[in-house]
Structures are given as structure tokens and as C-alpha cells.
Design a protein around this motif. Structure first.
Motif, PDB file in Angstrom:
ATOM      1  N   GLU A 160      -7.465 -54.359  -4.537  1.00 48.07           N
ATOM      2  CA  GLU A 160      -8.753 -53.684  -4.469  1.00 48.07           C
ATOM      3  C   GLU A 160      -8.787 -52.272  -4.149  1.00 48.07           C
ATOM      4  N   GLU A 170      -5.777 -51.216  -4.201  1.00 52.83           N
ATOM      5  CA  GLU A 170      -5.051 -50.197  -4.874  1.00 52.83           C
ATOM      6  C   GLU A 170      -5.581 -50.023  -5.914  1.00 52.83           C
ATOM      7  N   GLN A 171      -6.670 -50.425  -7.026  1.00 51.71           N
ATOM      8  CA  GLN A 171      -7.413 -49.663  -7.746  1.00 51.71           C
ATOM      9  C   GLN A 171      -7.750 -48.701  -7.229  1.00 51.71           C
ATOM     10  N   SER A 207     -16.355 -50.536  -7.555  1.00 54.85           N
ATOM     11  CA  SER A 207     -15.040 -51.258  -7.561  1.00 54.85           C
ATOM     12  C   SER A 207     -15.558 -51.533  -5.189  1.00 54.85           C
ATOM     13  N   GLN A 236      -8.478 -44.992  -8.716  1.00 58.28           N
ATOM     14  CA  GLN A 236      -9.260 -44.726  -9.099  1.00 58.28           C
ATOM     15  C   GLN A 236     -10.145 -42.491  -8.390  1.00 58.28           C
TER      16      GLN A 236
END
Length: 253
Positions: free
Chosen positions: A208, A210-211, A227, A215
């Protein structure tokens, strides 16, 4: 569930555990003579409670703590009083003090406040974050990956805390993170328990992060907001698995 009245005594069928956890958590600590002894004892006990090295309902003996860290009982008593005000310990008059269980109401309050403030701050930050800030964010996440790959749970959790604090500071809201500190302590206790009891929790949290980094880099405002909300809510979402593995006495409704 209301906080127990100070005069209430623990059940005789559940005697306090021995001082072993205190020895493990505090042994070897050395006081800094240039700093307030009360503040140092408070910080030491708080960290041990949040990280679970002093588990919920562990007995906290003033005499044992004083002996272990070579300090008089006065700063220990003052530190325990501060922790009681912060709802991290329960003091029973003429009986003793124990580490407070994780209160579900306080956990939910911490989740609500944190999700509200982090979503608002990060959604604004994504529109102004600089290349230098993105690079630092990326470096922290890479260090988290190294910690997960090497099984260093403590280091991952410390880097997680650093990452969230720095994101507030990038947005010019470092004081907001300081405001959050006492509110999110029950939340932090559960995060440490999840890392120790629920398989794959650190790997999921890292994914999460890394996401969120991707973004931020792509200026995906809507995606980042979703997220961040999901990331924080996952903590409470994993509670059922945690409560199956951790002792029942760790929690209080």
C-alpha cells in the motif's frame, strides 16, 4: 466500556504476572542525568507498552521499575500517573498498576481522526509535492522493502512511523502529526500486535505504501485519497484475525 474506577481490584482468579516482562523491557536502560527523570521513565514505559514488550494487563511494580533503572520511586510514580491520564495504564489504589488493555472505543476514535486528517493532508500534498520530497518518500519505502525482506519487523514499523510523519511535514503540517500522537496510541499498539501476530501484515502495508508513492508521483488525487483511506482502515479490518491469535485479555470493549 468505561475505565475502571480507581478503587476496583483485579479478580483474584487472574493474579498479576511476575516481573519478567519488566526485566525484559527495561533491563539495561540508563537514565540521562541531563533530562527529566519523570519524562524518561514515561517515554520508556510508553514505548514498551505501544510495542507490546509490556503486554496488556502486565503488572507494573513501582519498586521493580525503580530498581531496574536505578531511580527513586517518585519519578516512576509520576510517570505512571501520566500514563494513566493517557489511558495506557490502570492504577488500582492500594493494589497496584497494570498495563491497560486495548480499548476498542479509543481504537475507533484514533482510526477516525487519523483517516480524516491523513486523507485531507495527503490529497493536498499530492498537488504540491516536490521532486526532492518524492525522492525522500521513495527512499523510505525502499528501506521498508529491505526491512520486510529481511524480516526486521521493528525496523519496518519505525520506518512506517517516519514515512507518515514526513508526509505531514512535507505538507507543512508537522504540528498536526504531533497532535495526532496521543490520539493514535491505541492504534499504534494494534499495529505492532498485527506485525507480530498476523502473517503478511507488513507485506500488505508495504504494498500500500508503494501504491501511495506511485500515486503521489503521478499526481493521482482521487486514487491517493482512496488508497490512504483503505490503508488506515485495513488495521481495524484485520482485528478479527488478531483477536483470534492474541490473548483475549489484550482487548476491552
Amino acid at each position: 466500556m468505561a475505565t475502571p474506577a480507581p478503587a476496583r481490584t483485579p479478580s483474584k482468579s487472574e493474579p498479576p504476572p511476575p516481573d519478567g516482562p519488566l526485566v525484559a523491557a527495561l533491563g539495561g536502560f540508563r537514565l540521562d542525568p541531563k533530562r527529566s527523570y519523570t519524562a524518561q521513565v514515561h517515554d520508556l514505559l510508553l514505548q514498551a507498552i505501544v510495542r507490546g514488550t509490556l503486554p496488556p494487563r502486565t503488572a507494573l511494580s513501582e519498586a521493580t521499575i525503580s530498581k531496574l533503572i536505578d531511580v527513586s520511586r517518585t519519578p516512576v510514580r509520576e510517570a505512571l500517573a501520566l500514563l494513566a491520564d493517557e489511558q495506557m495504564v490502570l492504577i488500582y489504589r492500594q493494589v497496584g498498576t497494570i498495563v491497560a488493555p486495548v480499548r476498542m472505543q479509543l481504537l475507533e476514535e484514533g482510526r477516525f481522526v487519523r483517516s480524516t486528517l491523513e486523507c485531507a493532508s495527503h490529497v493536498q500534498l499530492v498537488q504540491t509535492i516536490t521532486p526532492e520530497q518524492l525522492a525522500e518518500f521513495g527512499q523510505i519505502v525502499r528501506r521498508q522493502r529491505d526491512a520486510v525482506d529481511s524480516g526486521q519487523v521493528d525496523q519496518f514499523s519505525e520506518l512506517d512511523e517516519l514515512m507518515h510523519r514526513r508526509l505531514f511535514e512535507f505538507a507543512g503540517r508537522g504540528h498536526v502529526w504531533e497532535m495526532l500522537e496521543p490520539i493514535k496510541r491505541q492504534f499504534d499498539r494494534v499495529r505492532w500486535l498485527l506485525l507480530g501476530h498476523v502473517a503478511g501484515h507488513a507485506e500488505r502495508a508495504l504494498g500500500e505504501h508503494e501504491q501511495m508513492l506511485a500515486q503521489m508521483a503521478s499526481r493521482d488525487v482521487a486514487g491517493l485519497g482512496a488508497s490512504v483511506l483503505s490503508h488506515i482502515n485495513h488495521i481495524t479490518g484485520h482485528l478479527s484475525a488478531l483477536r483470534e491469535q492474541a490473548p483475549e485479555s489484550y482487548f476491552s470493549d
